[in-house]
Design a protein around this motif. Structure first.
Motif, PDB file in Angstrom:
ATOM      1  N   GLY A   1     -11.959  24.603  -1.185  1.00  0.00           N
ATOM      2  CA  GLY A   1     -10.345  24.525  -1.273  1.00  0.00           C
ATOM      3  C   GLY A   1      -9.892  24.679  -0.439  1.00  0.00           C
ATOM      4  O   GLY A   1      -8.595  24.878   0.340  1.00  0.00           O
ATOM      5  N   SER A   2     -10.193  26.228   0.063  1.00  0.00           N
ATOM      6  CA  SER A   2      -9.580  26.618   2.147  1.00  0.00           C
ATOM      7  C   SER A   2     -10.027  25.259   2.810  1.00  0.00           C
ATOM      8  O   SER A   2     -10.902  24.830   2.374  1.00  0.00           O
ATOM      9  CB  SER A   2     -10.856  27.794   2.351  1.00  0.00           C
ATOM     10  OG  SER A   2     -10.381  27.668   3.681  1.00  0.00           O
ATOM     11  N   SER A   3      -9.515  24.849   4.103  1.00  0.00           N
ATOM     12  CA  SER A   3      -9.753  24.088   4.666  1.00  0.00           C
ATOM     13  C   SER A   3     -10.375  24.990   6.002  1.00  0.00           C
ATOM     14  O   SER A   3     -10.873  24.375   7.190  1.00  0.00           O
ATOM     15  CB  SER A   3      -8.489  23.606   5.564  1.00  0.00           C
ATOM     16  OG  SER A   3      -8.179  22.334   4.629  1.00  0.00           O
ATOM     17  N   GLY A   4     -11.025  25.823   5.951  1.00  0.00           N
ATOM     18  CA  GLY A   4     -11.033  27.070   6.897  1.00  0.00           C
ATOM     19  C   GLY A   4     -10.309  27.600   8.173  1.00  0.00           C
ATOM     20  O   GLY A   4      -9.341  28.056   6.933  1.00  0.00           O
ATOM     21  N   SER A   5     -11.265  28.386   9.114  1.00  0.00           N
ATOM     22  CA  SER A   5     -10.634  29.258  10.020  1.00  0.00           C
ATOM     23  C   SER A   5      -9.810  28.631  11.309  1.00  0.00           C
ATOM     24  O   SER A   5     -10.225  27.524  11.503  1.00  0.00           O
ATOM     25  CB  SER A   5     -11.232  30.236   9.777  1.00  0.00           C
ATOM     26  OG  SER A   5     -11.698  31.216   9.420  1.00  0.00           O
ATOM     27  N   LEU A   6      -9.047  28.882  11.829  1.00  0.00           N
ATOM     28  CA  LEU A   6      -8.290  28.004  12.587  1.00  0.00           C
ATOM     29  C   LEU A   6     -10.005  28.647  14.201  1.00  0.00           C
ATOM     30  O   LEU A   6     -10.538  28.986  14.148  1.00  0.00           O
ATOM     31  CB  LEU A   6      -7.587  29.107  13.884  1.00  0.00           C
ATOM     32  CG  LEU A   6      -6.528  28.705  13.136  1.00  0.00           C
ATOM     33  CD1 LEU A   6      -4.853  29.914  13.333  1.00  0.00           C
ATOM     34  CD2 LEU A   6      -5.964  27.404  12.690  1.00  0.00           C
ATOM     35  N   LEU A   7      -9.806  27.148  14.711  1.00  0.00           N
ATOM     36  CA  LEU A   7     -11.015  27.156  16.271  1.00  0.00           C
ATOM     37  C   LEU A   7     -10.439  27.266  16.797  1.00  0.00           C
ATOM     38  O   LEU A   7      -9.207  28.122  16.825  1.00  0.00           O
ATOM     39  CB  LEU A   7     -10.909  25.652  16.118  1.00  0.00           C
ATOM     40  CG  LEU A   7     -12.005  24.975  15.418  1.00  0.00           C
ATOM     41  CD1 LEU A   7     -11.766  25.255  13.985  1.00  0.00           C
ATOM     42  CD2 LEU A   7     -11.714  22.957  16.193  1.00  0.00           C
ATOM     43  N   PRO A   8     -10.989  27.713  17.938  1.00  0.00           N
ATOM     44  CA  PRO A   8     -11.059  28.713  19.241  1.00  0.00           C
ATOM     45  C   PRO A   8      -9.561  27.698  20.234  1.00  0.00           C
ATOM     46  O   PRO A   8      -9.991  26.457  19.938  1.00  0.00           O
ATOM     47  CB  PRO A   8     -12.131  28.700  19.842  1.00  0.00           C
ATOM     48  CG  PRO A   8     -12.946  27.401  19.499  1.00  0.00           C
ATOM     49  CD  PRO A   8     -12.443  27.690  18.251  1.00  0.00           C
ATOM     50  N   GLY A   9      -8.844  28.788  20.522  1.00  0.00           N
ATOM     51  CA  GLY A   9      -7.839  28.077  21.469  1.00  0.00           C
ATOM     52  C   GLY A   9      -6.733  27.439  20.694  1.00  0.00           C
ATOM     53  O   GLY A   9      -5.784  26.400  21.628  1.00  0.00           O
ATOM     54  N   ILE A  10      -6.312  28.016  19.786  1.00  0.00           N
ATOM     55  CA  ILE A  10      -5.721  27.441  19.066  1.00  0.00           C
ATOM     56  C   ILE A  10      -4.614  28.415  17.842  1.00  0.00           C
ATOM     57  O   ILE A  10      -4.661  29.470  17.835  1.00  0.00           O
ATOM     58  CB  ILE A  10      -5.960  26.528  17.131  1.00  0.00           C
ATOM     59  CG1 ILE A  10      -7.003  25.377  17.900  1.00  0.00           C
ATOM     60  CG2 ILE A  10      -4.889  26.150  16.581  1.00  0.00           C
ATOM     61  CD1 ILE A  10      -7.462  24.696  17.090  1.00  0.00           C
ATOM     62  N   GLU A  11      -3.320  28.038  18.374  1.00  0.00           N
ATOM     63  CA  GLU A  11      -2.671  29.131  16.954  1.00  0.00           C
ATOM     64  C   GLU A  11      -1.643  28.169  15.609  1.00  0.00           C
ATOM     65  O   GLU A  11      -1.202  27.722  16.215  1.00  0.00           O
ATOM     66  CB  GLU A  11      -1.624  29.910  17.796  1.00  0.00           C
ATOM     67  CG  GLU A  11      -1.090  30.016  18.382  1.00  0.00           C
ATOM     68  CD  GLU A  11      -0.315  30.843  19.403  1.00  0.00           C
ATOM     69  OE1 GLU A  11       1.357  30.911  18.802  1.00  0.00           O
ATOM     70  OE2 GLU A  11      -0.756  32.042  20.184  1.00  0.00           O
ATOM     71  N   CYS A  12      -1.537  29.555  15.294  1.00  0.00           N
ATOM     72  CA  CYS A  12      -0.566  28.673  14.445  1.00  0.00           C
ATOM     73  C   CYS A  12       0.523  29.460  13.982  1.00  0.00           C
ATOM     74  O   CYS A  12       0.439  30.943  13.924  1.00  0.00           O
ATOM     75  CB  CYS A  12      -0.896  27.628  13.036  1.00  0.00           C
ATOM     76  SG  CYS A  12      -2.020  29.046  11.567  1.00  0.00           S
ATOM     77  N   LYS A  13       1.376  28.676  13.239  1.00  0.00           N
ATOM     78  CA  LYS A  13       2.702  29.461  12.847  1.00  0.00           C
ATOM     79  C   LYS A  13       3.336  28.804  10.891  1.00  0.00           C
ATOM     80  O   LYS A  13       2.796  27.581  11.418  1.00  0.00           O
ATOM     81  CB  LYS A  13       3.634  30.460  13.474  1.00  0.00           C
ATOM     82  CG  LYS A  13       4.799  29.248  14.407  1.00  0.00           C
ATOM     83  CD  LYS A  13       5.531  29.989  14.969  1.00  0.00           C
ATOM     84  CE  LYS A  13       6.691  28.888  15.434  1.00  0.00           C
ATOM     85  NZ  LYS A  13       7.547  29.719  16.786  1.00  0.00           N
ATOM     86  N   ILE A  14       3.801  29.690  10.571  1.00  0.00           N
ATOM     87  CA  ILE A  14       3.787  29.216   8.811  1.00  0.00           C
ATOM     88  C   ILE A  14       5.575  29.509   8.938  1.00  0.00           C
ATOM     89  O   ILE A  14       5.437  30.316   9.168  1.00  0.00           O
ATOM     90  CB  ILE A  14       3.453  29.238   7.907  1.00  0.00           C
ATOM     91  CG1 ILE A  14       1.756  29.261   7.396  1.00  0.00           C
ATOM     92  CG2 ILE A  14       3.158  29.317   6.519  1.00  0.00           C
ATOM     93  CD1 ILE A  14       0.559  29.383   7.260  1.00  0.00           C
TER      94      ILE A  14
END
Length: 585
Positions: free
Chosen positions: A386-399
């Motif tokens: 159900g999860s799309s996994g974890s963030l890849l290196p060099g990526i940041e996100c915010k919600i």
């Protein structure tokens, strides 16, 4: 607060280079790619077994670039990339990606078009991209010619990417130039001068112009730089490195691990283009190329070529779970991993597949054309259905919530915003869409997401809903606005709105709500009118854009005071109707 990759994810080994084209990054060993002489053959035909080694591909790209330069008058260091746009309208072939690299060697752009397009849809992309030449394949030649004629691309600027004759059904028409013809020409020509790029050119120059509906509206040209593709290729392979190292350790007396992967998904789609055709080749894997999806032919290719990783989309996975007797007829023992993307895979479907193949690692990723593909991915050692996994290196996100507040904890939904060196340059000639989508260094995805802590302790991203209006049919993007504009051209349609509804086979399908024209009398049969409207779409649009979810006649379309269609209200109404009917979708 910004979210970052888990602590176990390695950092990028070096900054993605910004002064080289993709062709250099993929075909030289100076930038970390797997040694050419020890890699799997990059592209092998899954139907015939025809193949080229890495060194042969490098040579073919060089000769092909020389042949293109002479034929089209493209010079590596004259003119901008926008003077050297080559369109590709074809099923997958062994030369689709080498053609892109040859175009990049000349400082040009490849704009890949969906092989399911109608002539009108292809015409739109050819005009919008200002393509100078068109490569197609024999099965799509008539559609290509029809579109090219309306874009002033002459017949002698239409070329052929060869597919197996048993697939094409007929040979290449006499007199039409093929990729092999260009390569034979290039062998007789002088070596091209090197590209004279300065630092930063690779981050500014467009390499691929892919078409996406973005967060809303009609398809837009997404300008993907050389550095964008290079960055995501590095991000994917850095994320995968701990598991690849572990696999090497598990194989005694080996210092290397490569495998064959399934190259079924369209190379015109960002998933097939970057994840399969660049990241896999960079790490030394071989791509088994198939021109289209046929269930048994795909299973046969997996068996024949001992494919280790399957890159799929949810509808194919669902088909597999419902055809276990067919699966049992093939030796799929080489498979250890499947990776699914382009649309969410439900937890139930993943669990069903796991019951059939208990040893398979069933992984999921998330990305967009505008992020030049993967933002999150499941590690083989950290799978959470159900999860799309974890963030890849060099990526940041915010919600960010609808009110504009930044989420600071887990299980708090909001729009996902992404910052990454792979986030693209923007949309071609569309300031409004650029302003709406790219803000303060972040790309607004239009997707509603939450971050949750997995049993492993790692942060995972769940895509829970789509704020944007896009419809996903078998991984293809369908813009409601495009279908609505087309429906309004029908004399029986006074007003309309299109939304997505769930479908077991395709993930989603379009459904239309239509206000009938006053000219339609009460005595006219609704079923007949609905069918006429559906045929109106079927005669002009690709199959995946057909109104397969049906047409519902309504008195009015809900709209905001500014006139914006409130599709969310229609989706909520439809969801409640399914709930009352006891639907599980």
């Amino acid at each position: 607060m910004p979210f970052h990759p888990p602590s176990w994810v390695p950092q990028l080994p070096f900054d993605p280079p910004d002064s080289i084209p993709i062709s250099d990054f993929m075909l030289d060993e100076n930038h970390g790619r797997h040694p050419l002489g020890y890699a799997q053959n990059p592209f092998t035909c899954g139907l015939t077994g025809k193949t080229y080694s890495s060194l042969e591909v490098k040579e073919r790209v060089d000769y092909l670039a020389r042949g293109l330069a002479k034929e089209l008058g493209f010079h590596p260091n004259k003119g901008s990339e926008w003077d050297k746009v080559i369109a590709v309208f074809s099923v997958n072939t062994l030369d689709t990606i080498p053609l892109a690299w040859a175009t990049h060697r000349l400082g040009g752009i490849q704009t890949p078009a969906n092989a399911a397009y109608s002539a009108a849809e292809l015409e739109y992309q050819l005009k919008n991209s200002n393509a100078k030449a068109l490569f197609t394949c024999v099965p799509l030649l008539e559609t290509a010619r029809e579109a090219a004629k309306k874009c002033n691309i002459p017949d002698n600027r239409i070329y052929i990417l060869e597919v197996p004759e048993k697939f094409a059904g007929k040979p290449t028409p006499e007199g039409m130039k093929t990729v092999d013809d260009f390569i034979r020409d290039g062998q007789k020509l002088d070596r091209l001068e090197p590209l004279k790029w300065e630092a930063g050119d690779g981050a500014k120059k467009t390499a691929f112009l892919c078409y996406s509906s973005g967060t809303s509206g009609l398809p837009k040209g997404v300008m993907i730089s050389h550095r964008n593709v290079i960055a995501n290729t590095l991000q994917i392979n850095t994320f995968e490195k701990p598991n690849r190292d572990k696999m090497i350790n598990d194989l005694r007396n080996q210092t290397d691990y490569t495998e064959n992967v399934l190259g079924l998904l369209p190379m015109s789609h960002i998933y097939g283009l970057v994840v399969i055709s660049h990241a896999s080749i960079y790490r030394g894997d071989g791509v088994i190329v198939l021109p289209k999806f046929e269930f048994t032919a795909t299973l046969q290719a997996i068996q024949d070529h001992k494919i280790g990783s399957l890159f799929l989309v949810p509808p194919i996975i669902i088909l597999m779970t419902k055809n276990t007797k067919v699966l049992a007829q093939y030796d799929l023992s080489s498979v250890w991993s499947i990776f699914t993307g382009a649309a969410p895979l439900g937890q139930e479907s993943a669990e069903e597949l796991q019951k059939i193949f208990p040893t398979w690692k069933i992984r999921q990723g998330y990305g967009l054309t505008e992020t030049c593909t993967v933002v999150t991915s499941s590690s083989p050692d950290d799978i959470w259905f159900g999860s799309s996994g974890s963030l890849l290196p060099g990526i940041e996100c915010k919600i960010v919530t609808v009110e504009g507040n930044e989420v600071t904890g887990y299980d708090q939904p909001g729009e996902l915003l992404v910052k990454s060196p792979a986030v693209v340059l923007g949309y071609l000639n569309n300031d409004k869409a650029n302003t709406e989508t790219f803000q303060d260094g972040y790309m607004r995805t239009g997707d509603e997401a939450v971050v949750r802590k997995a049993p492993s302790g790692n942060e995972h991203v769940f895509i829970v809903d789509r704020i944007k209006e896009l419809i996903k049919v078998q991984g293809h993007q369908v813009a409601p606005a495009e279908l609505e504009a087309h429906l309004l051209a029908h004399p029986a349609v006074n007003d309309c709105a299109v939304i997505q509804i769930p479908n077991e086979k395709t993930g989603e399908v379009p459904k239309a709500f239509v206000v009938k024209s006053p000219s339609i009398g009460l005595e006219e049969n609704d079923r007949v009118i609905a069918r006429e409207i559906q045929k109106h779409v079927e005669n002009h649009k690709a199959r995946y854009k057909w109104i397969s979810g049906g047409i519902e006649f309504v008195d009015e379309i809900p709209k905001s005071p500014s006139g914006k269609i409130l599709r969310r209200l229609l989706r909520d109404r439809e969801k409640e109707k399914r709930r009352k009917a006891g639907s599980k979708l």
